[in-house]
Design an enzyme around this catalytic site. Structure first.
Site, PDB file in Angstrom:
ATOM      1  N   PRO A 190     -45.306 -22.268  72.472  1.00 20.85           N
ATOM      2  CA  PRO A 190     -46.656 -22.128  71.916  1.00 20.85           C
ATOM      3  C   PRO A 190     -46.784 -22.840  70.577  1.00 20.85           C
ATOM      4  O   PRO A 190     -45.898 -22.752  69.722  1.00 20.85           O
ATOM      5  CB  PRO A 190     -46.820 -20.606  71.754  1.00 20.85           C
ATOM      6  CG  PRO A 190     -45.853 -20.011  72.728  1.00 20.85           C
ATOM      7  CD  PRO A 190     -44.700 -20.961  72.785  1.00 20.85           C
ATOM      8  N   GLU A 412     -27.679  -9.984  48.028  1.00 21.33           N
ATOM      9  CA  GLU A 412     -28.222 -11.303  48.324  1.00 21.33           C
ATOM     10  C   GLU A 412     -27.530 -12.382  47.500  1.00 21.33           C
ATOM     11  O   GLU A 412     -27.338 -13.510  47.978  1.00 21.33           O
ATOM     12  CB  GLU A 412     -29.734 -11.330  48.065  1.00 21.33           C
ATOM     13  CG  GLU A 412     -30.537 -10.289  48.833  1.00 21.33           C
ATOM     14  CD  GLU A 412     -30.360 -10.408  50.341  1.00 21.33           C
ATOM     15  OE1 GLU A 412     -29.986 -11.499  50.824  1.00 21.33           O
ATOM     16  OE2 GLU A 412     -30.585  -9.401  51.027  1.00 21.33           O
TER      17      GLU A 412
END
Length: 609
Positions: A190, A412
């Protein structure tokens, strides 16, 4: 007992009279076989059936192909004609001639509109198909899209341009005995540009262009969809040569359309489409172009064979060059700054479709307008649009305590430090501790994949990716201790386990297991552990555990050696929340230089002592 038999016989008599009266009002076109199939009550059947009756079917009267009454029906009619009970039931008097005061709109609790549609269908079975006019599907207005506007999919664009050349000069291409292709199937994810290609064909085609969707042929009633297919192709034949475009053809051409239970209407629709494409009567001059998002293997094999869809055009994701062309096309429609670096944005958006890039530019323009800027800059594209598309908008409802923010920052930061100091690891694109939508994602480190990563992965890159995935949990242990590690590494461990398992069980990258592949496309895990015997399964698990253990130790070693950089990066993340890859690289380089200078100052002092 005799009284029960008499009452049951009278009930049969009244049922037959009522059925006979109803048969007099049967439409002429439906009254081909006048032999009525009657059903009698079990009590009446028990009373009327005798021991010589065969094939009575438990009291059910079945229709015969001839007009002579025989068997149970004939005996029952003969018996009823001899009965002494008068039949006081006149079936013709049961017809409702006076209109009732209740209408379909007064019905509540059930679908009254559906019931009204059924009644109209009984009165005029053709009215449901009459609402589809094939001639109205012809595209006559300009779509304002040309092939020059289609960017990033040059191969697919060239295929469709060839189709237009065939139709414009059929004699030139068929002079040697060749035939024009009957159909072109566009396959792609798509947003890759299938419908945009169709609009460009409609704009530049010098022949009539018909466009419709596969869902327009779906209907609850049998044969309605098939009639609509015939109507479309009948209108196309009158305008031949022409092009018929069917978007989302998988709505009627799935692999189970002709064999799944309860899809009789879809089966007839698909069969009619197969006949129109390549049946007994040839459709020369009508080229069908269809588009679908699902894989070719999921479509009906009779539909996608040669002779119906001769050409299958795969529309891929755009590469870096194609993404830059798409960005330039969309950025030309907004006010942009002169220093916008679209080449960098194109590299950072690997895996984006054309629709994703259009949304990126639109989000950047909205962000620039919100900030009061006079033009869209590179910062708007990177910080606003990309963050909104990749991670989602900032979640202002998630308020984390300072201790949680600190844990997320070091987690992180561990991913980023390991990625920068690991050879073959993808470069860091961004690190953030901004929670995502819903609070499920408390932070993220994104990396820039290389172009060849879309085609294959080397063993070296997979091992490097395992080290990076283990960097978050390793940072928690190095900074806070083994007993303080958190559940933040859940998604990292899942990804690492799946990647290591595929490396061993699918790609044959393990010496202990050997160059074998226990691949299973139908399994969500990627490999078929159920069909493996005990020993290979045990070896796979042991090898995966060993790979993950080595990756975890590598990450701990890197973070221990570069703990100064980890502290600096975590502190800046707590302050600024989001850093780009260039900012992280510059920060770590500065900390490395500062640490080296501090070491040089300490060494002379120690030697003086």
């Amino acid at each position: 007992m005799k009284m029960i038999q008499k009452v049951s016989t009278m009930a049969c008599c009244r049922l037959l009279a009522l059925h006979k009266a109803a048969a007099t009002h049967r439409p002429a076109e439906n009254a081909v076989n006048k032999e009525e199939a009657s059903f009698i009550a079990p009590a009446a059947a028990a009373a009327a059936a005798d021991t010589t009756t065969r094939g009575a079917g438990g009291g059910v009267l079945t229709s015969r192909p001839d007009r002579r009454r025989s068997g149970f029906a004939g005996k029952l009619t003969k018996q009823l004609s001899r009965t002494f009970f008068p039949c006081d039931c006149d079936g013709s008097k049961k017809e409702v001639k006076n209109p009732t005061s209740t209408k379909f709109k007064d019905v509540t609790g059930i679908d009254g509109a559906k019931a009204e549609d059924i009644v109209q269908h009984l009165q005029d079975p053709q009215h449901l198909a009459c609402d589809f006019d094939g001639s109205k599907k012809e595209v006559k207005n300009s779509t304002r899209t040309k092939f020059s506007d289609v960017k990033g999919i040059d191969g697919a664009k060239a295929e469709l341009e060839d189709i237009l050349h065939y139709l414009r000069d059929r004699g030139h291409f068929t002079r040697l005995g060749g035939k024009l292709p009957r159909g072109v199937l566009l396959l792609g994810a798509p947003g890759t540009g299938k419908t945009m290609l169709a609009r460009a064909m409609a704009e530049e085609a010098s022949v009539p262009f018909f466009a419709c969707s596969g869902s327009e042929f779906n209907d609850d009633y049998v044969f309605v969809g098939a009639k609509r297919v015939r109507a479309l192709f009948a209108a196309a034949k009158k305008r031949s040569p022409c092009i018929v475009f069917i978007d989302e053809i998988d709505a009627i051409a799935g692999s189970g359309s002709r064999c799944s239970y309860g899809s009789e209407s879809q089966m007839h629709t698909l069969n009619q489409l197969l006949v129109e494409l390549d049946g007994f009567e040839q459709n020369d001059g009508v080229i069908v172009v269809a588009a679908t998002n699902i894989p070719e293997s999921s479509l009906d094999k009779a539909l996608v064979r040669s002779g119906r869809f001769d050409r299958h055009v795969q529309i891929p994701y755009p590469n870096a060059k194609g993404r830059r062309q798409i960005l330039e096309a969309h950025m030309s429609k907004v006010l942009k700054a002169k220093d916008v670096d679209l080449q960098t944005i194109a590299k950072e958006t690997s895996g984006f479709t054309g629709a994703d890039l259009a949304n990126l530019v639109n989000e950047a323009a909205l962000k620039a307008a919100k900030d009061g800027a006079e033009a869209v800059t590179t910062q708007h594209l990177e910080y606003a649009a990309m963050k909104r598309i990749i991670m989602g908008s900032k979640n202002k409802t998630v308020a984390m305590p300072e201790s949680c923010r600190k844990m997320v920052a070091y987690h992180e930061g561990g991913h980023a430090v390991v990625a920068i100091h690991t050879d073959s690891a993808a470069p860091v694109e961004k690190a953030t501790i901004v929670p995502g939508p819903g609070g499920d994602n408390l932070g993220m480190v994104t990396q820039l994949p290389e172009e060849d990563d879309k085609f294959f992965f080397s063993k070296e890159k997979i091992l490097a990716q395992l080290d990076v995935l283990m960097g978050g949990r390793a940072a928690e242990e190095v900074i806070f201790g083994e007993s303080k590690v958190s559940s933040l590494a859940l998604s990292d461990l899942r990804k690492a386990t799946k990647l290591a398992t595929e490396m061993v069980a699918r790609y044959g990258m393990s010496k202990r297991v050997g160059p074998v592949s226990y691949d299973n496309d139908d399994d969500d895990d990627g490999w078929n552990a159920k069909t493996m015997i005990w020993q290979p399964k045990y070896l796979v698990n042991e090898e995966v555990r060993e790979l993950l253990g080595k990756a975890y130790n590598n990450a701990k070693t890197i973070l221990t050696a570069h703990s100064r950089e980890l502290h600096a990066l975590a502190n800046v993340l707590l302050k600024d929340q989001t850093l780009t890859g260039d900012q992280i690289t510059a920060l770590l380089k500065h900390e490395t230089l500062a640490g080296g200078q501090a070491a040089k100052q300490v060494l002379p002092a120690e030697s003086a002592k």
